[in-house]
Structure formats: structure tokens, C-alpha cells
Design a protein around this motif. Sequence first.
Motif, PDB file in Angstrom:
ATOM      1  N   LYS A  26       0.844  -1.192   0.000  1.00 25.98           N
ATOM      2  CA  LYS A  26       0.000   0.000   0.000  1.00 25.98           C
ATOM      3  C   LYS A  26       0.881   1.244   0.000  1.00 25.98           C
ATOM      4  N   ASP A  27       1.110   1.764  -1.193  1.00 27.13           N
ATOM      5  CA  ASP A  27       2.003   2.902  -1.347  1.00 27.13           C
ATOM      6  C   ASP A  27       1.348   4.066  -2.082  1.00 27.13           C
ATOM      7  N   SER A  28      -0.008   4.073  -2.130  1.00 24.20           N
ATOM      8  CA  SER A  28      -0.697   5.018  -2.997  1.00 24.20           C
ATOM      9  C   SER A  28      -1.807   5.792  -2.291  1.00 24.20           C
ATOM     10  N   VAL A  29      -2.071   6.974  -2.848  1.00 29.84           N
ATOM     11  CA  VAL A  29      -3.215   7.803  -2.500  1.00 29.84           C
ATOM     12  C   VAL A  29      -4.153   7.792  -3.701  1.00 29.84           C
ATOM     13  N   ILE A  30      -5.455   7.849  -3.472  1.00 28.88           N
ATOM     14  CA  ILE A  30      -6.401   7.965  -4.568  1.00 28.88           C
ATOM     15  C   ILE A  30      -7.336   9.144  -4.313  1.00 28.88           C
ATOM     16  N   ILE A  31      -7.661   9.866  -5.369  1.00 33.05           N
ATOM     17  CA  ILE A  31      -8.699  10.891  -5.309  1.00 33.05           C
ATOM     18  C   ILE A  31     -10.007  10.209  -5.668  1.00 33.05           C
ATOM     19  N   ALA A  82      -7.459  -1.375  -4.916  1.00 32.27           N
ATOM     20  CA  ALA A  82      -7.637  -1.402  -3.458  1.00 32.27           C
ATOM     21  C   ALA A  82      -6.431  -1.950  -2.708  1.00 32.27           C
ATOM     22  N   GLU A  83      -5.756  -2.942  -3.277  1.00 32.02           N
ATOM     23  CA  GLU A  83      -4.627  -3.553  -2.583  1.00 32.02           C
ATOM     24  C   GLU A  83      -3.416  -2.622  -2.494  1.00 32.02           C
ATOM     25  N   GLU A  84      -3.428  -1.550  -3.291  1.00 24.63           N
ATOM     26  CA  GLU A  84      -2.294  -0.620  -3.313  1.00 24.63           C
ATOM     27  C   GLU A  84      -2.568   0.677  -2.563  1.00 24.63           C
ATOM     28  N   ILE A  85      -3.825   0.925  -2.195  1.00 30.01           N
ATOM     29  CA  ILE A  85      -4.219   2.242  -1.694  1.00 30.01           C
ATOM     30  C   ILE A  85      -4.123   2.316  -0.173  1.00 30.01           C
ATOM     31  N   ALA A  86      -3.326   3.265   0.289  1.00 29.16           N
ATOM     32  CA  ALA A  86      -3.156   3.488   1.722  1.00 29.16           C
ATOM     33  C   ALA A  86      -4.095   4.570   2.244  1.00 29.16           C
ATOM     34  N   LEU A  87      -4.532   5.471   1.355  1.00 26.99           N
ATOM     35  CA  LEU A  87      -5.357   6.593   1.777  1.00 26.99           C
ATOM     36  C   LEU A  87      -6.199   7.086   0.605  1.00 26.99           C
ATOM     37  N   ALA A  88      -7.463   7.349   0.855  1.00 27.08           N
ATOM     38  CA  ALA A  88      -8.365   7.926  -0.150  1.00 27.08           C
ATOM     39  C   ALA A  88      -8.727   9.344   0.268  1.00 27.08           C
ATOM     40  N   ILE A  89      -8.758  10.242  -0.710  1.00 30.78           N
ATOM     41  CA  ILE A  89      -9.039  11.646  -0.446  1.00 30.78           C
ATOM     42  C   ILE A  89     -10.222  12.104  -1.291  1.00 30.78           C
ATOM     43  N   HIS A 122     -10.062   7.191   4.853  1.00 29.83           N
ATOM     44  CA  HIS A 122     -10.629   8.196   3.944  1.00 29.83           C
ATOM     45  C   HIS A 122     -10.725   9.539   4.647  1.00 29.83           C
ATOM     46  N   ILE A 123     -10.339  10.600   3.945  1.00 24.10           N
ATOM     47  CA  ILE A 123     -10.499  11.948   4.471  1.00 24.10           C
ATOM     48  C   ILE A 123     -11.176  12.819   3.409  1.00 24.10           C
ATOM     49  N   ALA A 144      -2.294  18.460  -6.833  1.00 23.05           N
ATOM     50  CA  ALA A 144      -1.220  19.098  -6.071  1.00 23.05           C
ATOM     51  C   ALA A 144      -1.364  18.790  -4.585  1.00 23.05           C
ATOM     52  N   ILE A 145      -2.582  18.899  -4.078  1.00 26.43           N
ATOM     53  CA  ILE A 145      -2.820  18.594  -2.660  1.00 26.43           C
ATOM     54  C   ILE A 145      -2.556  17.124  -2.373  1.00 26.43           C
ATOM     55  N   ALA A 146      -3.071  16.253  -3.231  1.00 27.88           N
ATOM     56  CA  ALA A 146      -2.877  14.816  -3.025  1.00 27.88           C
ATOM     57  C   ALA A 146      -1.402  14.443  -3.085  1.00 27.88           C
ATOM     58  N   THR A 147      -0.651  15.115  -3.947  1.00 30.13           N
ATOM     59  CA  THR A 147       0.793  14.861  -4.031  1.00 30.13           C
ATOM     60  C   THR A 147       1.485  15.258  -2.736  1.00 30.13           C
TER      61      THR A 147
END
Length: 218
Positions: free
Chosen positions: A2-7, A22-29, A56-57, A103-106
Motif C-alpha cells: 500500500k504505497d498510494s493515495v487515490i482521489i 484497493a490492494e495498493e491504496i493506503a489513503l483515499a481523499i 478516507h479523508i 497538487a494537494i494529493a501529491t
Amino acid sequence: MKDSVIIVSGGLDSVTLLYDKAEEIALAISFDYGQNHGARELPFAEYHCTKLGIPHITIPLSFMHRYFKSSLLDGAEAIPEGHYAEENMKSTVVPFRNGIMLAIATGIAESHGLKRVYIANHGGDHTIYPDCRPDFIRAMDGAATAGTFVNVRIEAPYTNITKADIVRRGTALDIDYSKTWSCYKGADLHCGKCGTCVERKEAFQEAGVNDPTEYEPA
């Protein structure tokens, strides 16, 4: 890993990508920028993240509603009806929205030591949304990589496929599409007439998949 963020907006495309990766996502925004349909789509983003156990935030971007010009921010009556290919649909563009969100997600990705940001733009967006096109994604990827210590990458795996392709993929993943939102008017039911509703209908028809969406009576 899990090394990814998703919008994730709570719409059909981003929810599909959420399940797809889903298996790669650490945080959803998600972002609340005063969009007409925010009260309808954002709870679905939270629902699917909870179902998948993904943190999720939701980040408020109220300045966009205050300073930006778009029918997507001006109430249901401002949303034009018709097909995305029609000129009047350009009014739904929120200027540089994806650039701001990416930009924010980065920044959040680097803050958490994560190395990728996923976004679910697709081929059908290219007609009117400049910040969904391949050259934009390439430019933002270059900026994110150059501007972070961990060399964050922007990944948009649906850029060159259609919404019907996304529906097929999501159906294979057993996604409940009745718990996604597309309509830009944001009423109790999908209006069935705005550009994004028309596109949603066409995607299910082209994919040969039953459309579970509740639309307002014609």
C-alpha cells in the motif's frame, strides 16, 4: 504494497478505480469544493472506503466555490442539459480543478511517504475538460516527480479507455453502482438529462450492463 493515495469523488469512475487498486491504496481523499452534488456523491466515497477498509479523508476547498466560475458551483438550475459533446457543457468545467486536487494529493502522499497518486479521468472526459487530457496528466506527473523528495508519480490508468470500459471493469469487480453518484444537479434522484447523466446511461448501454441508477421520470 500500500504505497498510494487515490482521489475518490463517490462517482462511478473513481469508485471503480478504488476497487481496482484497493490492494495498493493506503489513503483515499475526497474534496468538498462546494459542488452542487457534493451532498450526494461524498457519502458514497465514504461508504466504499469503509467497505474496503481504506482510510478516507474529505478536504474542504471552500475558496473554489467563492472565487471560481462554473455552473457546477452555481446550483442545479445552472447545469445545462444535453450531451457532453455540446458546446454549452463547457460551463461545467471548474477551472484547473484536477490540478489543484492533484497538487494537494501529491503533498499528502509525500507527507505519508507514499509514492503514487491515482486519479480516474477517462477518455470521454477529453472533449471538454482540459485537466483530464493525456498531456495534462503527463505534465502533472512530471511536476509531482520533480517537486517531491520521494518522486511521487501521478497515475491515471483510465485515461485512454471509455466509461463503458470502466463499467465493464467495475461489473467484473462486483461493484454496486447504485451506490455511486454522477448527476451534476444533486437532487434526490439522477436527473437523467445533464451531460454526466447522459454519459452514465450510454456507458451502461454500451457495456451491455443493467443500469441500477434511479432517474427522475422523463
